[in-house]
Design a protein around this motif. Structure first.
Motif, short mmCIF file in Angstrom:
data_model
loop_
_atom_site.label_atom_id
_atom_site.label_comp_id
_atom_site.label_asym_id
_atom_site.label_seq_id
_atom_site.Cartn_x
_atom_site.Cartn_y
_atom_site.Cartn_z
N ASN A 394 -27.27 -44.98 -40.48
CA ASN A 394 -26.04 -44.30 -40.86
C ASN A 394 -26.00 -42.91 -40.21
O ASN A 394 -27.04 -42.24 -40.09
CB ASN A 394 -25.95 -44.14 -42.39
N VAL A 395 -24.79 -42.50 -39.83
CA VAL A 395 -24.59 -41.17 -39.24
C VAL A 395 -23.39 -40.54 -39.93
O VAL A 395 -22.30 -41.12 -39.96
CB VAL A 395 -24.34 -41.25 -37.72
N ASP A 396 -23.58 -39.35 -40.49
CA ASP A 396 -22.50 -38.59 -41.13
C ASP A 396 -22.11 -37.47 -40.18
O ASP A 396 -22.85 -36.51 -39.99
CB ASP A 396 -22.99 -38.03 -42.47
N GLU A 400 -21.68 -29.75 -39.40
CA GLU A 400 -21.72 -29.20 -38.04
C GLU A 400 -22.73 -29.95 -37.19
O GLU A 400 -22.47 -30.25 -36.02
CB GLU A 400 -22.09 -27.71 -38.10
N LEU A 401 -23.90 -30.25 -37.77
CA LEU A 401 -24.87 -31.14 -37.14
C LEU A 401 -24.90 -32.43 -37.95
O LEU A 401 -25.08 -32.40 -39.17
CB LEU A 401 -26.27 -30.51 -37.11
N ALA A 402 -24.71 -33.54 -37.28
CA ALA A 402 -24.61 -34.83 -37.96
C ALA A 402 -25.88 -35.15 -38.75
O ALA A 402 -27.00 -34.90 -38.27
CB ALA A 402 -24.33 -35.93 -36.95
N ASP A 403 -25.71 -35.69 -39.95
CA ASP A 403 -26.83 -36.20 -40.74
C ASP A 403 -27.11 -37.64 -40.32
O ASP A 403 -26.20 -38.48 -40.29
CB ASP A 403 -26.51 -36.15 -42.24
N VAL A 404 -28.38 -37.92 -40.01
CA VAL A 404 -28.74 -39.20 -39.43
C VAL A 404 -29.84 -39.86 -40.24
O VAL A 404 -30.80 -39.20 -40.66
CB VAL A 404 -29.22 -39.03 -37.97
N GLN A 405 -29.69 -41.15 -40.47
CA GLN A 405 -30.75 -42.00 -41.00
C GLN A 405 -30.80 -43.24 -40.13
O GLN A 405 -29.80 -43.96 -40.02
CB GLN A 405 -30.50 -42.38 -42.46
N VAL A 406 -31.93 -43.50 -39.50
CA VAL A 406 -31.96 -44.57 -38.51
C VAL A 406 -33.31 -45.29 -38.55
O VAL A 406 -34.36 -44.67 -38.76
CB VAL A 406 -31.69 -44.02 -37.09
#
Length: 605
Positions: A394-396, A400-406
């Motif tokens: 998931n990418v939010d 300002e800086l995208a939150d990423v879970q990968v």
């Protein structure tokens, strides 16, 4: 022949006299009120004709107007304004009190597709899909029929759902339609935005029989060109074709049989969705070849970074193998992210071959669902050489800086590809495999290394450090420290495939385990790499085989790993390898053990 010429001359004279008589006897302003009524009945729009209408007899019989405006019901601004308008009319219908307009020509018009110029509907009742009265061909004693509409050198102002206005300049539209309101069109225009210019010229068929409830049209051929900053020097050019349906009342669209050729890339597929109140899009595309380096509005550039000069230290210093390392530079893509934050997009993309940052990917597959800036990445997979990769997470995009879970699954991906993408010096050769879970902020290479955290299993396959072979360094150090052993000159030390785990946090990669073994060496490594400070401290423990010489020394080297430590900043890396001290320490230990054993022998009864 003379009689024939005379006959034609008489006919032309009669025709000219008849037209002149008509101009003198028929006042075009008599049609003014009628045209206003017809437009309002058929569309609800209010037509304003300022000034008098006047005849124009050459090359066609026409009515010329002064400034005009066309305003939708309830709108605060006109949808169309123009300095003048020309109506080409047919002569014979005028004799029977009919106004048959064969062509409407408007030049230098301003068309506004903005909320202030949109119709404000107050009708809450059901609307029939095909209301005959809306297309009534007559009004009282007069009738109106238009087969050809032409808009030349005009301006279209369109406002997207986010409120930004786009100006389509040099707009030219030529539309021919038959009595059933089906016909052929040509359209050309140009849009300049963010120092980029998009030019478009299309032609195709249009079916307006069910308008304003539905408009069907096709682009049989469309030529376009995109030029400007952040694009290749030659720009992006190509052709497109598709079949579409547009529903004005709910801003819905449906594209089928879509094809797009862009430079050396090609796409085909379909799309559907709606433009307002916010963009909703379901997109399915396939490409035989997709060169994203030429298509993406964010351009990557490869810069060269020169490492610092060699210097000496109190310890040994390793000379960097690569003097210059490529650094990937991305353009600001905040505008694209803001667009995602106001959209609902479902995308399915496959490509037989794709190019991204100079990397060739085969069997590319992307499946993602974006909802107001939160993207669920179902899969991003492909093959690179003999390896493959698969990502999901998931990418939010809203911060300002995208939150990423990968979740990452990389198998045998060349390190020569990975290192430049992560903006680290390409000092290692070989392939890497990763199976891990990460989270953090940002999508750039530096952000991944410094603001992500997680853990992963890792494999380094076919690893090589050009001109810095760790096994050879140990062999040379041992033979310098002792003349009692030497290595087999036929051996060519090779770093074994290594497997282990690591953790990433606060910009530091910590090796929890990394080890490998082949016929020549057993090797394990511990330590850390600090990406924020661009430094490292890693110790390799090597157990090297293939020695010849003194049996006691061979026994010692067969059981005693030799540590080789690398530490310091990347551009001034140092190493420590104290073989002589290790050998003296082991010799002293063996001597003490011999004395101890000998002393026990003397006191044994």
């Amino acid at each position: 022949m003379r009689k024939l010429i005379t006959t034609f001359a008489i006919l032309i004279a009669v025709l000219v006299a008849g037209m002149c008589t008509l101009v003198l006897l028929v006042n075009p302003n008599d049609f003014k009120h009628y045209m206003v009524q017809q437009v309002e009945k058929r569309s609800g729009y209010q037509l304003v004709l300022k000034g008098d209408l006047r005849w124009h007899v050459w090359p066609k019989l026409s009515i010329l107007s002064g400034p005009i405006s066309l305003t939708a019901p309830g709108a605060s601004q006109p949808a169309v304004t123009a300095d003048n308008m020309r109506l080409d009319v047919e002569l014979l219908p005028l004799l029977s009190h009919q106004l048959r307009v064969s062509k409407v020509l408007v030049t230098r018009a301003v068309l506004q597709a903005i909320p202030a110029a949109a119709a404000k509907s107050t009708d809450t009742g059901p609307i029939a899909p095909d209301e005959p009265s809306s297309f009534s061909p007559s009004l009282g004693h007069w009738s109106l029929d238009i087969a050809h509409v032409s808009i030349v050198n005009s301006l279209l102002i369109w406002q997207d759902p986010q409120g930004e206005q786009l100006n389509f300049r040099e707009l030219n539209l030529d539309l021919h339609q038959d009595e059933s309101r089906a016909g052929h069109y040509r359209l050309s225009t140009a849009l300049t935005r963010n120092q980029q210019t998009f030019s478009l010229a299309v032609e195709g068929q249009m079916d307006a029989r069910h308008y304003p409830y539905k408009l069907a049209f096709s682009v049989d051929r469309g030529d376009y060109q995109l030029q400007g900053v952040s694009l290749p020097e030659q720009g992006v050019t190509g052709q497109t074709s598709f079949t579409a349906q547009w529903s004005p009342r709910n801003s819905a669209f449906d594209l089928t049989n879509f094809t797009l050729q862009a430079n050396d890339s090609d796409f085909s597929g379909e799309a559907r969705g709606q433009l307002a109140p916010s963009l909703q899009l379901a997109l399915t595309l396939h490409a035989k070849k997709a060169n994203f380096d030429q298509l993406l509005l964010t351009r990557h550039a490869v810069a060269q970074q020169t490492n610092a000069d060699d210097s000496t230290s109190t310890d040994n210093t390793v000379t960097p193998v690569h003097r210059r390392s490529p650094v990937v530079v991305e353009e600001n893509n905040r505008g694209f992210i803001d667009w995602l934050n106001h959209s609902e997009i479902s995308s399915e993309l496959t490509a037989d071959e794709a190019t991204w940052h100079g990397v060739t990917v085969s069997k590319l597959a992307l499946s993602a669902q974006n909802s107001q800036g939160v993207m669920a990445l179902k899969t991003l997979s492909g093959q690179v050489g003999d390896g493959h990769f698969a990502l999901n997470g998931n990418v939010d995009f809203r911060p300002e800086l995208a939150d990423v879970q990968v979740h990452t699954d990389l198998q045998r991906i060349p390190l020569q590809i990975v290192q430049p993408l992560l903006q680290i010096p390409p000092v290692l050769h070989g392939d890497i495999s990763l199976l891990g879970q990460f989270s953090g902020r940002g999508l750039q290479g530096k952000e991944i290394l410094t603001q992500w955290q997680g853990q992963s299993q890792v494999e380094l396959l076919g690893l090589d450090i050009p001109r810095m072979n760790v096994q050879q360094m140990v062999i040379d150090a041992v033979t310098r420290a002792s003349n009692r052993v030497n290595s087999d000159p036929k051996l060519h030390p090779v770093i074994p495939d290594m497997r282990g785990e690591f953790t990433l946090a606060n910009g530091t990669l910590q090796l929890t385990r990394l080890q490998g073994e082949n016929a020549q060496v057993s090797l394990n490594a511990l330590g850390n790499i600090n990406f924020a400070q661009r430094g490292l401290d890693i110790t390799f423990n090597l157990l090297t085989r293939g020695w010849k010489g003194d049996p006691e020394m061979l026994a010692l080297l067969a059981n005693q790993p030799i540590p080789l430590r690398f530490y310091g900043p990347w551009d001034h890396l140092q190493y420590s390898l104290s073989v002589d001290k290790l050998l003296r320490s082991n010799l002293k230990s063996r001597l003490q053990q011999w004395l101890k054993d000998n002393d026990k022998g003397k006191h044994t009864p």
